[in-house]
Design a protein around this motif. Sequence first.
Motif, short mmCIF file in Angstrom:
data_model
loop_
_atom_site.label_atom_id
_atom_site.label_comp_id
_atom_site.label_asym_id
_atom_site.label_seq_id
_atom_site.Cartn_x
_atom_site.Cartn_y
_atom_site.Cartn_z
N GLU A 181 80.62 -37.04 56.65
CA GLU A 181 81.73 -38.23 56.85
C GLU A 181 81.11 -39.20 56.08
N TYR A 182 81.12 -39.17 54.90
CA TYR A 182 81.46 -39.78 54.01
C TYR A 182 81.63 -39.35 53.30
N LEU A 183 81.63 -38.06 52.80
CA LEU A 183 83.59 -37.56 52.27
C LEU A 183 84.85 -37.68 52.72
N LYS A 184 84.89 -37.82 53.83
CA LYS A 184 85.93 -38.14 55.41
C LYS A 184 86.22 -39.69 54.07
N MET A 185 85.80 -40.66 54.18
CA MET A 185 86.24 -41.40 53.95
C MET A 185 86.77 -41.40 52.29
N ALA A 186 85.69 -41.55 51.42
CA ALA A 186 86.38 -40.74 50.43
C ALA A 186 87.50 -40.28 49.90
N ALA A 187 87.14 -39.64 50.55
CA ALA A 187 88.88 -37.91 50.80
C ALA A 187 89.98 -38.47 51.87
N ASP A 188 89.99 -39.36 52.56
CA ASP A 188 90.67 -40.11 53.03
C ASP A 188 91.60 -38.46 54.02
N ILE A 189 90.69 -37.82 54.63
CA ILE A 189 90.94 -36.76 55.68
C ILE A 189 90.28 -37.10 57.23
N TYR A 190 91.03 -35.91 58.21
CA TYR A 190 90.08 -36.45 59.92
C TYR A 190 89.96 -34.65 59.77
N VAL A 191 88.16 -34.59 60.41
CA VAL A 191 88.45 -33.04 59.93
C VAL A 191 86.80 -33.44 61.84
N LEU A 192 87.15 -32.69 62.07
CA LEU A 192 86.02 -33.54 63.77
C LEU A 192 84.11 -32.51 63.01
N HIS A 193 84.44 -33.52 64.00
CA HIS A 193 82.76 -33.56 64.17
C HIS A 193 82.06 -32.42 65.21
N VAL A 194 81.42 -31.61 65.12
CA VAL A 194 81.06 -31.40 66.20
C VAL A 194 78.75 -30.79 66.01
N PRO A 195 78.83 -32.24 66.85
CA PRO A 195 76.82 -31.59 66.29
C PRO A 195 75.97 -31.05 67.01
N TYR A 196 75.20 -30.49 66.34
CA TYR A 196 73.79 -29.11 67.27
C TYR A 196 72.81 -29.97 67.58
N ARG A 197 72.18 -29.01 67.84
CA ARG A 197 70.64 -29.64 68.29
C ARG A 197 69.73 -28.92 66.68
N GLY A 198 69.85 -29.41 65.56
CA GLY A 198 69.69 -28.27 65.20
C GLY A 198 70.22 -28.32 63.92
N THR A 199 69.46 -28.00 62.65
CA THR A 199 69.94 -27.13 61.41
C THR A 199 69.96 -25.40 62.03
N GLY A 200 69.01 -25.11 62.35
CA GLY A 200 69.33 -23.54 62.82
C GLY A 200 70.40 -23.44 63.98
N PRO A 201 70.63 -23.95 64.57
CA PRO A 201 72.30 -23.34 65.59
C PRO A 201 73.16 -23.69 65.00
N GLN A 202 73.46 -25.06 64.37
CA GLN A 202 74.26 -25.04 63.82
C GLN A 202 74.88 -23.76 62.39
N LEU A 203 73.78 -23.28 61.64
CA LEU A 203 74.41 -22.45 60.91
C LEU A 203 74.26 -21.40 60.89
N THR A 204 74.13 -21.04 62.61
CA THR A 204 74.34 -19.54 63.65
C THR A 204 75.70 -19.58 63.70
N ASP A 205 76.60 -20.47 63.80
CA ASP A 205 78.08 -21.17 64.32
C ASP A 205 78.74 -20.31 62.93
N LEU A 206 77.61 -21.32 62.30
CA LEU A 206 79.06 -21.41 60.61
C LEU A 206 78.96 -20.15 59.59
N LEU A 207 77.73 -19.32 60.44
CA LEU A 207 78.15 -17.89 59.40
C LEU A 207 79.26 -17.34 60.60
#
Length: 316
Positions: A162-188
């Motif tokens: 969000e800090y980057l989005k404010m600095a760069a003035d971009i709109y990117v959708l946020h998808v929250p997960y329940r922890g870094t592990g599950p997030q990395l699974t989908d990212l990979l």
Amino acid sequence: MAAAIALPGLVGKARAQGAWPSKPIRLLVPFAPGGSSEIVARSAANELTKSLGQSVFVENKPGASGNIAMQECAIASDGHTIILGHIGTLAVNPYIFERLPFDTNRDFKPISLLAKVPSLYVVNSEVPAKNLREFIALAKSRPGRMNYGSAGNGSAGHLAFEYLKMAADIYVLHVPYRGTGPQLTDLLAGRLDAAAVGAPAILAHIKSGKLRAIATGTKERLPQLPDVPTVAESGYPGFEMTQWYGLNAPASMPQSSIDKIAEACGKAMRNASATERLRGDTAQPVGDTPAQYGAFITAEQARWKQVVARAKIKPD
């Protein structure tokens, strides 16, 4: 004779006072396994076990943006429960939740800031952006069609992006997960386009080519990734984003116990093996005093209160 009679009692009292810790210490981690918190917590627990003469064991207790673990620690009265403090639970949650079952500043005491962890901005290997400038241009050409993941609302990764989005003035959708592990699974797996993640959790994936680092939130480039530019040098001067982890105790814990842990933290973070292990994962060991850590938390709360308000970050 009176002195001789009193002496054994005084010795016994001194021994009782110096007996802490008298049993294993539980270190609550308010996140799921698999992230930077796990690496920092287990490195610290290993060194503290050596210094304190009692086992320090890590217990992951994720949920409610870290508030479940925080509440459990706040009411712990056994004198042997502490928690891994974090930018999200200590500097952000007080401002995104209307009500919490505890007071972040009143119900917890600072022990020591353990380490600062660089935030890396990464994309999956299918995203056609080789660096931050290209990613921002891509995001601007596809407003709302790209996404990024985080370990949850109010997590460090959420704040960083969000800090980057404010600095760069971009709109990117946020998808929250329940922890870094599950997030990395989908990212990979390519189900997420991007993320901002603590370097220790993703360094191996970057080196293997499964993820591409497009920028780092640190002031200077990381020795482990010398070819990855900082956000600041990519066109956003003054930009800095790092995660941080410390130890906190329930307010009920005696200051003598807190000081003992803090002293052990200082030694642990200066220990050659711990330092080498953490820096190998790009984490910067600190190990400061309760007063220094307390002042740091206060400054971070003032900083992120403004970001939360501007980004309108809400809890899950």
